[in-house]
Design an enzyme around this catalytic site. Structure first.
Site, PDB file in Angstrom:
ATOM      1  N   ARG A  97      -1.308 -14.614   4.137  1.00 44.35           N
ATOM      2  CA  ARG A  97      -2.132 -13.921   5.132  1.00 44.35           C
ATOM      3  C   ARG A  97      -1.507 -14.045   6.530  1.00 44.35           C
ATOM      4  NH1 ARG A  97      -6.745 -10.746   4.389  1.00 44.35           N
ATOM      5  NH2 ARG A  97      -7.677 -10.535   6.414  1.00 44.35           N
TER       6      ARG A  97
ATOM      7  N   PHE B 278     -15.236   4.608   8.201  1.00 45.61           N
ATOM      8  CA  PHE B 278     -13.879   4.947   7.753  1.00 45.61           C
ATOM      9  C   PHE B 278     -13.697   4.802   6.239  1.00 45.61           C
ATOM     10  CE2 PHE B 278     -13.953   0.500   9.222  1.00 45.61           C
ATOM     11  CZ  PHE B 278     -13.497  -0.172   8.095  1.00 45.61           C
TER      12      PHE B 278
ATOM     13  N   ASN C  71      -1.887  -0.350   7.357  1.00 47.27           N
ATOM     14  CA  ASN C  71      -1.237  -1.626   7.667  1.00 47.27           C
ATOM     15  C   ASN C  71      -0.335  -2.136   6.539  1.00 47.27           C
ATOM     16  OD1 ASN C  71      -3.351  -2.226   6.004  1.00 47.27           O
ATOM     17  ND2 ASN C  71      -4.511  -3.416   7.500  1.00 47.27           N
TER      18      ASN C  71
ATOM     19  N   THR D 298      -5.626  -7.641  10.625  1.00 48.06           N
ATOM     20  CA  THR D 298      -5.990  -6.366  10.003  1.00 48.06           C
ATOM     21  C   THR D 298      -5.588  -5.177  10.872  1.00 48.06           C
ATOM     22  OG1 THR D 298      -7.887  -7.496   9.013  1.00 48.06           O
ATOM     23  CG2 THR D 298      -7.932  -5.086   9.033  1.00 48.06           C
TER      24      THR D 298
ATOM     25  N   ARG E 165       2.310  -6.556   9.249  1.00 47.62           N
ATOM     26  CA  ARG E 165       1.474  -5.459   9.766  1.00 47.62           C
ATOM     27  C   ARG E 165       1.816  -5.117  11.208  1.00 47.62           C
ATOM     28  NH1 ARG E 165      -4.364  -7.459   7.326  1.00 47.62           N
ATOM     29  NH2 ARG E 165      -4.286  -6.323   5.345  1.00 47.62           N
TER      30      ARG E 165
ATOM     31  N   LYS F  80       0.832  -1.199   0.000  1.00 49.57           N
ATOM     32  CA  LYS F  80       0.000   0.000   0.000  1.00 49.57           C
ATOM     33  C   LYS F  80       0.874   1.260   0.000  1.00 49.57           C
ATOM     34  CE  LYS F  80      -3.927  -2.162   2.464  1.00 49.57           C
ATOM     35  NZ  LYS F  80      -4.767  -2.092   3.703  1.00 49.57           N
TER      36      LYS F  80
ATOM     37  N   HIS G  43      -1.916  -5.237   1.528  1.00 49.41           N
ATOM     38  CA  HIS G  43      -3.194  -5.920   1.349  1.00 49.41           C
ATOM     39  C   HIS G  43      -2.916  -7.345   0.906  1.00 49.41           C
ATOM     40  CE1 HIS G  43      -7.209  -6.990  -0.012  1.00 49.41           C
ATOM     41  NE2 HIS G  43      -6.587  -7.557  -1.041  1.00 49.41           N
TER      42      HIS G  43
HETATM   43  N1  UDP Z   1      -9.678  -1.026   7.909  1.00 49.00           N
HETATM   44  C1  UDP Z   1      -9.676   0.007   8.836  1.00 49.00           C
HETATM   45  N2  UDP Z   1     -10.415  -0.123   9.978  1.00 49.00           N
HETATM   46  C2  UDP Z   1     -11.150  -1.224  10.240  1.00 49.00           C
HETATM   47  C3  UDP Z   1     -11.154  -2.285   9.307  1.00 49.00           C
HETATM   48  C4  UDP Z   1     -10.416  -2.148   8.160  1.00 49.00           C
HETATM   49  O1  UDP Z   1      -9.015   1.022   8.609  1.00 49.00           O
HETATM   50  O2  UDP Z   1     -11.793  -1.295  11.317  1.00 49.00           O
HETATM   51  C5  UDP Z   1      -8.885  -0.888   6.664  1.00 49.00           C
HETATM   52  C6  UDP Z   1      -7.528  -1.588   6.758  1.00 49.00           C
HETATM   53  O3  UDP Z   1      -6.572  -0.811   6.024  1.00 49.00           O
HETATM   54  C7  UDP Z   1      -7.808  -2.916   6.089  1.00 49.00           C
HETATM   55  C8  UDP Z   1      -8.795  -2.512   4.992  1.00 49.00           C
HETATM   56  O4  UDP Z   1      -9.588  -1.495   5.588  1.00 49.00           O
HETATM   57  O5  UDP Z   1      -6.639  -3.533   5.590  1.00 49.00           O
HETATM   58  C9  UDP Z   1      -9.678  -3.642   4.493  1.00 49.00           C
HETATM   59  O6  UDP Z   1     -10.388  -4.216   5.555  1.00 49.00           O
HETATM   60  P1  UDP Z   1     -10.645  -5.780   5.665  1.00 49.00           P
HETATM   61  O7  UDP Z   1     -11.657  -5.986   6.712  1.00 49.00           O
HETATM   62  O8  UDP Z   1     -10.913  -6.335   4.291  1.00 49.00           O
HETATM   63  O9  UDP Z   1      -9.234  -6.333   6.237  1.00 49.00           O
HETATM   64  P2  UDP Z   1      -8.008  -7.065   5.512  1.00 49.00           P
HETATM   65  O10 UDP Z   1      -8.591  -8.086   4.564  1.00 49.00           O
HETATM   66  O11 UDP Z   1      -7.201  -5.999   4.797  1.00 49.00           O
HETATM   67  O12 UDP Z   1      -7.220  -7.700   6.636  1.00 49.00           O
HETATM   68 MG    MG Z   2     -10.028  -7.884   3.107  1.00 48.27          MG
END
Ligand code: UDP
Ligand code: MG
Length: 165
Positions: A90, A58, A121, A96, A107, A10, A124
């Site tokens: 992952r 957000f 973080n 996350t 992360r 990112k 992705h």
């Molecule tokens: N995100 C955030 N706050 C939250 C959840 C998600 O800022 O409470 C952001 C974070 O950058 C995350 C992205 O949104 O990587 C996508 O969220 P997702 O739930 O898909 O998590 P990921 O698959 O990236 O772990």
């Molecule tokens: Mg996701």
């Protein structure tokens, strides 16, 4: 099972010069990189990529974040390919929420939560096979990937194209 997964470094990861470290960490998986490119993310791509979060408070800041408004207007998009690619990548990426992520995960080591609450973080990674397929088809054309991972077809297109002068 052989799988493919989308990885994005990112804008914060690029801005913080973490590309080398992140690629080194991901090489622990022994997976193959079968596609890679730098992308300047436009709003439509960002909104489609994160469409599952469009009702979250957000979301607007998340779109600005992935479009690079806070860092650099680019991401490094890659596809990792091989045995159990999704869970391997992952796990290395970590949770996350960077504060909840294992401290030695990518992360956990490099992420932060902004004062407005967005999880910056740095990476992705696709969460499961359905997401991986949707995301890979969103970010890449078949010709940009060196392995035939999903069925494709040839179509004839008359279109304008930028070429070298
Ligand atoms: N995100 C955030 N706050 C939250 C959840 C998600 O800022 O409470 C952001 C974070 O950058 C995350 C992205 O949104 O990587 C996508 O969220 P997702 O739930 O898909 O998590 P990921 O698959 O990236 O772990
Ligand atoms: Mg996701």
């Amino acid at each position: 099972m052989i799988q493919q997964t989308l990885v994005l470094i990112k804008p914060d990861g690029l801005k913080k010069s973490l590309t080398g470290n992140i690629l080194t960490r991901l090489s622990e998986t022994r997976l193959d990189i079968i596609a890679a490119k730098i992308v300047s993310v436009h709003r439509e791509l960002a909104e489609e990529h994160y469409r599952h979060l469009k009702d979250k408070p957000f979301f607007r800041d998340l779109i600005k974040y992935i479009c690079g408004e806070f860092h650099k207007r680019k991401v490094l998009a890659m596809i990792y390919y091989g045995e159990e690619a999704i869970s391997k990548v992952r796990e290395l990426a970590g949770a996350t929420n960077p504060e909840e992520a294992d401290a030695v995960s990518i992360r956990g080591a490099y992420g932060r939560i902004t004062t407005s609450g967005v999880y910056e973080n740095v990476i992705h990674v696709s969460a499961n096979e359905e997401e991986a397929e949707r995301e890979i088809k969103l970010w890449f054309e078949p010709d940009e990937i060196i392995v035939d991972i999903y069925p494709s077809k040839i179509v004839k297109k008359e279109m304008e194209k930028k070429v070298w002068v």
